[in-house]
Design an enzyme around this catalytic site. Sequence first.
Site, short mmCIF file in Angstrom:
data_model
loop_
_atom_site.label_atom_id
_atom_site.label_comp_id
_atom_site.label_asym_id
_atom_site.label_seq_id
_atom_site.Cartn_x
_atom_site.Cartn_y
_atom_site.Cartn_z
N ARG A 73 40.73 -59.44 -19.25
CA ARG A 73 40.50 -58.86 -20.57
C ARG A 73 41.61 -57.94 -20.24
NH1 ARG A 73 35.38 -54.16 -21.79
NH2 ARG A 73 34.85 -56.56 -21.89
N SER A 175 35.22 -56.22 -26.50
CA SER A 175 33.80 -55.32 -26.63
C SER A 175 34.73 -53.87 -26.91
CB SER A 175 33.65 -54.75 -24.96
OG SER A 175 32.26 -53.91 -25.83
N ASP A 334 31.53 -55.68 -30.57
CA ASP A 334 31.38 -57.03 -30.52
C ASP A 334 29.53 -57.07 -30.71
OD1 ASP A 334 30.80 -55.90 -27.68
OD2 ASP A 334 30.87 -57.60 -26.82
N ARG A 337 25.95 -53.01 -27.13
CA ARG A 337 25.47 -52.07 -26.55
C ARG A 337 25.05 -51.25 -28.37
NH1 ARG A 337 29.52 -49.54 -23.39
NH2 ARG A 337 30.39 -48.96 -24.38
N GLU A 434 22.33 -50.94 -18.04
CA GLU A 434 22.78 -50.13 -16.78
C GLU A 434 23.24 -49.03 -17.89
OE1 GLU A 434 26.62 -53.18 -17.13
OE2 GLU A 434 26.85 -52.69 -19.94
N SER A 436 25.89 -47.75 -19.19
CA SER A 436 26.68 -47.65 -20.23
C SER A 436 26.53 -48.11 -21.89
CB SER A 436 28.30 -48.02 -20.41
OG SER A 436 27.97 -49.19 -19.55
N LYS A 448 23.40 -57.90 -22.12
CA LYS A 448 23.01 -56.74 -23.41
C LYS A 448 23.27 -57.31 -24.84
CE LYS A 448 27.75 -54.88 -22.29
NZ LYS A 448 27.72 -55.61 -21.09
#
Length: 622
Positions: A73, A175, A334, A337, A434, A436, A448
């Site tokens: 990234r 993301s 994306d 989350r 997690e 976040s 996730k």
Amino acid sequence: MGDCGAPGDVNSNVLVARSTGDAQLDKAVWQWLSWDKNQKTKEQIESLLQNGKHKELRDRLCCRLTFGTAGLRSAMGAGFCYINDLTVIQSTQGIYKYLERSFSDFKQRGFVVGYDTRGQVTSNCSSKKLAKLTAAVLLAKDVLVYFFSTYVPTPFVPYAVQQLGAVAGVMITASHNRKEDNGYKVYWENGAQITSPHDKEIIKCIEECVEPWNGSWNENLVDTSPLRQDPLKKICDSYMEDLTKICYHRELNEQTSLKFVHTSFHGVGHDYVQLAFKAFGFQPPIPVPEQKDPDPDFSTVKCPNPEEGESVLELSLRLAEKENAKVVVATDPDADRLAVAEQQENGCWKVFTGNELAALFGWWMFSCWKENCSEDADVRNVYMLATTVSSKILRAIALKEGFHFEETLPGFKWIGSRVKNLLDNGKEVLFAFEESIGFMCGTSVLDKDGVSAAVVIAEMATFLQAQNLTLAQKLVDIYEMYGYHISKTSYFLCYDPPTIKRIFERLRNFEGPQSYPKSCGIYNILHVRDITTGYDSSQLNKKSVLPVSRSSQMITFSFQNGCVATLRTSGTEPKIKYYAEMCALPGLSDRSVLEEELQKLIEALIEHFLEPDRNGLTWRSA
């Protein structure tokens, strides 16, 4: 990538005339200008060379991309350490080489490629174009490629890898990062993100074949090659069908008067969340019109991260008030989350933290399992997981209910691999998370997934409403039953890697060489665990049970007062993050006392260990 390969076909006289006086840099410039066929990024390097910007050239060309907690990234733009056409081609060539070595049936089993909706006009760079180039490298080598015909949520790629029996897959996404960034997320045949040693071996393979092969630039191959298949309909249908395995109250969902607002944060989520709600029997959630469609500029938010809370959820909350919707679900760009907000009786909105949502999901997934499991089901065969910087609330629930709880290193790649291992050994995994706002409900996707999490929270809210309870009220019930877990997470920005290193090295040599702090202000420290070095004072042999991760900084302090605090660097952004949690036993329910104690400890942690003024750190809200 900037120090190997032949000069190529650039006019050598031109380059000699513009020599930088640094042989390594000259070679890297030569390589870039001879290999890059993207006119915009080629011109960026040409311009820096003409203007004598040698330091910036060195920064861009003399270091490489490396695998962090979420793959490769970086910012989009020219350079070997940026995300662009050339570095994506190089990365895919390296992956091809590694997969060819690892699987005899690689070409027949194939490779999955997905992408989000990011883009940057100034570099002529977009996720779809990078995905086409990824596919081109493989198609030119006669590999079967499952290339999605449109943008998809990140979880569709690991799901497709498993469903289609592919050897691996790549998702082009950054993301929730800022709009300038993009990324390259790699999944292994088990449907989990790659971990060591695969990441290191792939980097070695990338370095062995940095010059683009014949055919690697042919992005039109996805439209012409008979080896390209579009898995979109099959995967979408199959995913939605699998989703119903964790739907337990369809009749309630069909009848509910509860309304939901969904924002997809200018990303990929809208269509897929609509379909997920339909699969659970709900009316479709009300979309936020200004944020429903993809927009690579994320023009209505200061940053495209729903984790930032109320400030970035403004449009959703106002729409919800207008529509009398009590719950807002927000997927990041994306859609891997999920953020959730609920309107309280006083009209204010509560935006749940990732740790609070995990308490709700943990309670819900276990309750549903208990209600629906067979008579001979053994609770000791059931598992939930969390990363080590996340709340310990699942541990408290597990202790009381009799199932297993495990921790992993930060990053869902560790959770995915461990879950696959547990499943292969006949275990049942209900939930993992997690802090976040990354949640895995069920095991259809070993990563996730914001799409499934959104519809599960909607069903949970619907079930609770039938009992005249809100999500916030249920959260209090959970804490009353299993013990309050009060946590705070934030970060400081630091753009200077030597400063970050100095901060952590000071903690390792606090009271002399190789001596960690014994206290932080007035708070005594019981144990220290340093994942970077592998040290853990709580173990008899002083060695950490969790794997060593030398590429990132991470130290955890366990305090005498029951608080656990971790300082770590981000794997994807220039941040020093802190995580702190007070874990109380059931019955110790004076929340305000716990919150006050936690706040004081965090202030001490910042003042004594991070020293923001001295180190030039910028606090997240500044």
